[in-house]
Write a protein that holds these residues in place. Structure first.
Motif, PDB file in Angstrom:
ATOM      1  N   ASP A  62     -46.347 108.596  10.236  1.00 49.92           N
ATOM      2  CA  ASP A  62     -44.667 108.087  10.001  1.00 49.92           C
ATOM      3  C   ASP A  62     -44.652 106.597  10.650  1.00 49.92           C
ATOM      4  N   LEU A  63     -45.058 106.688  11.824  1.00 53.25           N
ATOM      5  CA  LEU A  63     -45.213 105.352  12.629  1.00 53.25           C
ATOM      6  C   LEU A  63     -46.231 104.097  12.072  1.00 53.25           C
ATOM      7  N   MET A  64     -47.008 104.767  11.496  1.00 53.80           N
ATOM      8  CA  MET A  64     -48.114 103.738  10.669  1.00 53.80           C
ATOM      9  C   MET A  64     -47.280 103.246   9.768  1.00 53.80           C
ATOM     10  N   ASN A  65     -46.805 103.906   8.746  1.00 58.66           N
ATOM     11  CA  ASN A  65     -45.976 103.562   7.659  1.00 58.66           C
ATOM     12  C   ASN A  65     -45.021 102.336   7.916  1.00 58.66           C
ATOM     13  N   LYS A  66     -44.534 102.418   9.213  1.00 61.80           N
ATOM     14  CA  LYS A  66     -43.403 101.739   9.616  1.00 61.80           C
ATOM     15  C   LYS A  66     -44.062 100.395   9.914  1.00 61.80           C
ATOM     16  N   LEU A  67     -45.285 100.508  10.845  1.00 61.54           N
ATOM     17  CA  LEU A  67     -46.082  99.252  11.127  1.00 61.54           C
ATOM     18  C   LEU A  67     -46.552  98.707  10.052  1.00 61.54           C
ATOM     19  N   LEU A  68     -47.037  99.324   8.861  1.00 61.79           N
ATOM     20  CA  LEU A  68     -47.619  98.520   8.064  1.00 61.79           C
ATOM     21  C   LEU A  68     -46.707  97.833   6.795  1.00 61.79           C
ATOM     22  N   LYS A  69     -45.446  98.430   6.881  1.00 59.79           N
ATOM     23  CA  LYS A  69     -44.350  97.709   6.083  1.00 59.79           C
ATOM     24  C   LYS A  69     -44.247  96.262   6.950  1.00 59.79           C
ATOM     25  N   ARG A  70     -44.077  96.465   8.026  1.00 59.26           N
ATOM     26  CA  ARG A  70     -43.821  94.969   9.067  1.00 59.26           C
ATOM     27  C   ARG A  70     -45.149  94.116   9.065  1.00 59.26           C
ATOM     28  N   ALA A  71     -46.505  94.774   8.842  1.00 58.08           N
ATOM     29  CA  ALA A  71     -47.455  93.978   8.811  1.00 58.08           C
ATOM     30  C   ALA A  71     -47.604  93.156   7.576  1.00 58.08           C
ATOM     31  N   PHE A  72     -47.333  93.845   6.440  1.00 64.51           N
ATOM     32  CA  PHE A  72     -47.543  93.110   5.330  1.00 64.51           C
ATOM     33  C   PHE A  72     -46.148  92.229   4.901  1.00 64.51           C
ATOM     34  N   ALA A  73     -45.356  92.351   5.452  1.00 67.27           N
ATOM     35  CA  ALA A  73     -44.267  91.341   5.331  1.00 67.27           C
ATOM     36  C   ALA A  73     -44.458  90.208   6.166  1.00 67.27           C
ATOM     37  N   CYS A  74     -45.365  90.316   7.181  1.00 64.57           N
ATOM     38  CA  CYS A  74     -45.668  88.893   7.943  1.00 64.57           C
ATOM     39  C   CYS A  74     -46.345  88.199   7.641  1.00 64.57           C
ATOM     40  N   MET A  75     -45.799  86.777   7.654  1.00 66.43           N
ATOM     41  CA  MET A  75     -46.466  85.665   7.211  1.00 66.43           C
ATOM     42  C   MET A  75     -47.651  84.906   7.907  1.00 66.43           C
ATOM     43  N   GLN A  76     -47.612  85.442   9.139  1.00 65.43           N
ATOM     44  CA  GLN A  76     -48.579  84.721  10.106  1.00 65.43           C
ATOM     45  C   GLN A  76     -49.992  85.326   9.932  1.00 65.43           C
ATOM     46  N   ASP A  77     -50.898  84.701  10.899  1.00 66.40           N
ATOM     47  CA  ASP A  77     -52.119  85.244  10.957  1.00 66.40           C
ATOM     48  C   ASP A  77     -52.405  86.708  11.730  1.00 66.40           C
ATOM     49  N   ALA A  78     -51.552  86.860  12.769  1.00 69.61           N
ATOM     50  CA  ALA A  78     -51.559  88.088  13.217  1.00 69.61           C
ATOM     51  C   ALA A  78     -50.111  88.675  13.383  1.00 69.61           C
ATOM     52  N   CYS A  79     -49.723  90.119  13.221  1.00 68.09           N
ATOM     53  CA  CYS A  79     -48.724  90.650  13.464  1.00 68.09           C
ATOM     54  C   CYS A  79     -48.930  91.734  14.676  1.00 68.09           C
ATOM     55  N   TYR A  80     -48.213  91.589  15.928  1.00 70.43           N
ATOM     56  CA  TYR A  80     -48.013  92.204  16.892  1.00 70.43           C
ATOM     57  C   TYR A  80     -47.047  93.421  16.991  1.00 70.43           C
ATOM     58  N   CYS A  81     -47.407  94.488  17.248  1.00 72.11           N
ATOM     59  CA  CYS A  81     -46.537  95.536  17.223  1.00 72.11           C
ATOM     60  C   CYS A  81     -46.647  96.259  18.778  1.00 72.11           C
ATOM     61  N   LYS A  82     -45.665  96.074  19.507  1.00 74.74           N
ATOM     62  CA  LYS A  82     -45.797  96.972  20.875  1.00 74.74           C
ATOM     63  C   LYS A  82     -44.925  98.097  20.902  1.00 74.74           C
TER      64      LYS A  82
END
Length: 78
Positions: A46-66
């Motif tokens: 569940d949490l991985m799906n949420k983080l992946l949605k955020r990572a695919f929407a990110c337009m930068q070189d790296a997406c940091y999720c704390k």
């Protein structure tokens, strides 16, 4: 209840390098690159799906999720 990823494993591994930093559930320090299966073992589907949605929407070189539990997940784009 069987939960599924919203993205295929092949697509995730081809798009990102995933690094995990922090402490696991046993209090052991971790700082390593993981694959899809390794991240699912640490945080769940569940949490991985949420983080992946955020990572695919990110337009930068790296997406940091704390996370509140002390884990920092970084998705590096190829």
């Amino acid at each position: 209840m069987n939960k599924k990823l919203n993205y295929s494993t092949k697509m995730i591994n081809a798009t990102f390098k995933i690094k995990v930093y922090g402490k696991d559930e046993n209090g052991k320090r971790i700082n390593k690159l993981v694959g899809v299966a390794g991240l699912i073992a640490l945080i769940g589907v569940d949490l991985m799906n949420k983080l992946l949605k955020r990572a695919f929407a990110c337009m930068q070189d790296a997406c940091y999720c704390k996370l509140r539990r002390g884990i920092k997940v970084t998705f590096y784009n190829y």
